[in-house]
Design a protein around this motif. Structure first.
Motif, PDB file in Angstrom:
ATOM      1  N   GLY A  44      -6.361   6.088  -1.127  1.00  0.00           N
ATOM      2  CA  GLY A  44      -7.409   6.493  -0.207  1.00  0.00           C
ATOM      3  C   GLY A  44      -6.867   7.259   0.985  1.00  0.00           C
TER       4      GLY A  44
ATOM      5  N   ASP B   7       0.780   5.449  -4.042  1.00  0.00           N
ATOM      6  CA  ASP B   7       0.831   6.881  -4.361  1.00  0.00           C
ATOM      7  C   ASP B   7       2.158   7.446  -3.870  1.00  0.00           C
TER       8      ASP B   7
ATOM      9  N   ASN C 164      -3.930   9.376  -3.281  1.00  0.00           N
ATOM     10  CA  ASN C 164      -4.772   9.447  -4.471  1.00  0.00           C
ATOM     11  C   ASN C 164      -5.946   8.472  -4.340  1.00  0.00           C
ATOM     12  N   SER C 165      -6.701   8.303  -5.426  1.00  0.00           N
ATOM     13  CA  SER C 165      -7.884   7.444  -5.385  1.00  0.00           C
ATOM     14  C   SER C 165      -7.537   5.978  -5.122  1.00  0.00           C
ATOM     15  N   LYS C 166      -6.329   5.545  -5.482  1.00  0.00           N
ATOM     16  CA  LYS C 166      -5.912   4.167  -5.208  1.00  0.00           C
ATOM     17  C   LYS C 166      -5.556   3.976  -3.737  1.00  0.00           C
TER      18      LYS C 166
ATOM     19  N   TYR D  91       0.817  -1.216   0.000  1.00  0.00           N
ATOM     20  CA  TYR D  91       0.000   0.000   0.000  1.00  0.00           C
ATOM     21  C   TYR D  91       0.850   1.265   0.000  1.00  0.00           C
TER      22      TYR D  91
ATOM     23  N   GLU E 271      -3.041   9.941   3.555  1.00  0.00           N
ATOM     24  CA  GLU E 271      -3.993  10.543   2.626  1.00  0.00           C
ATOM     25  C   GLU E 271      -3.332  10.540   1.258  1.00  0.00           C
TER      26      GLU E 271
ATOM     27  N   LYS F  78     -11.494   7.159   2.996  1.00  0.00           N
ATOM     28  CA  LYS F  78     -11.721   7.185   1.547  1.00  0.00           C
ATOM     29  C   LYS F  78     -11.088   5.942   0.938  1.00  0.00           C
ATOM     30  N   PRO F  79     -11.542   5.396  -0.118  1.00  0.00           N
ATOM     31  CA  PRO F  79     -12.698   5.812  -0.902  1.00  0.00           C
ATOM     32  C   PRO F  79     -14.025   5.444  -0.241  1.00  0.00           C
TER      33      PRO F  79
END
Length: 175
Positions: free
Chosen positions: A89, A62, A85-87, A58, A83, A112-113
């Motif tokens: 979260g 990003d 990007n969209s990958k 993980y 925190e 998020k997401p």
């Protein structure tokens, strides 16, 4: 004819909603590997969030991910927030249990997401000069997660990440 199609679609949607409600109220994803290293060498890489960059899949989602650490330096009370990007979260982790060279339990809260509140657990079982390492995550399955589970297999999605992380942990500790 149009009325029949609309009724069939509504019946299908109703069936999916009902089926979703019957799915389990909790989930568990788990992977295990054997690492040719003593538990005492592996444990510090799990028990210290600062060292997760050496093995966690993980951490690579990003490159610009914002990270913050708090609480204890490692072990019980250590915290980590991210925190990205969209990958990647966003969320927080806190070590809630730390048994040297045998177990680390983590309270894992996703923002998020999707919001989620789970537990991650690492167990280390010595096997001669090697160690069996198990990475598990479990928690509740709210209704929306049950519906999503009809179309997405969480065990396969997260399981692949756990397998990659355990392989990285193996590489980092078998040197």
């Amino acid at each position: 004819m149009l009325k029949t199609i609309v009724l069939a679609v509504l019946a299908l949607i109703a069936a999916l909603l009902i089926y979703g409600a019957t799915r389990p109220d909790s989930f568990r994803v788990e992977r295990t590997t054997r690492i040719e290293a003593p538990a005492e060498k592996i444990f510090p890489l799990i028990d210290d969030f600062h060292r997760w960059s050496a093995w966690s899949p993980y951490e690579k989602l990003d490159p610009a991910m914002k990270r913050s650490y708090g609480g204890a330096a490692s072990g019980k009370g250590a915290t980590y927030a991210w925190e990205g990007n969209s990958k990647a979260g966003a969320g927080t982790m806190e070590i809630t249990e730390s048994q040297p060279a045998s177990k680390v339990a983590i309270k894992l809260d996703f923002v998020k997401p999707f919001e989620g509140h789970n537990t991650a657990e690492f167990t280390l079982q010595p096997q001669g000069g090697a160690t069996q390492v198990t990475w598990a995550m479990y928690g509740p399955s709210p209704y929306m997660a049950k519906l999503m589970g009809i179309f997405f297999d969480m065990d396969q999605m997260i399981g692949k990440d756990f397998e990659a992380g355990l392989a990285n942990l193996k590489s980092a500790t078998e040197k």
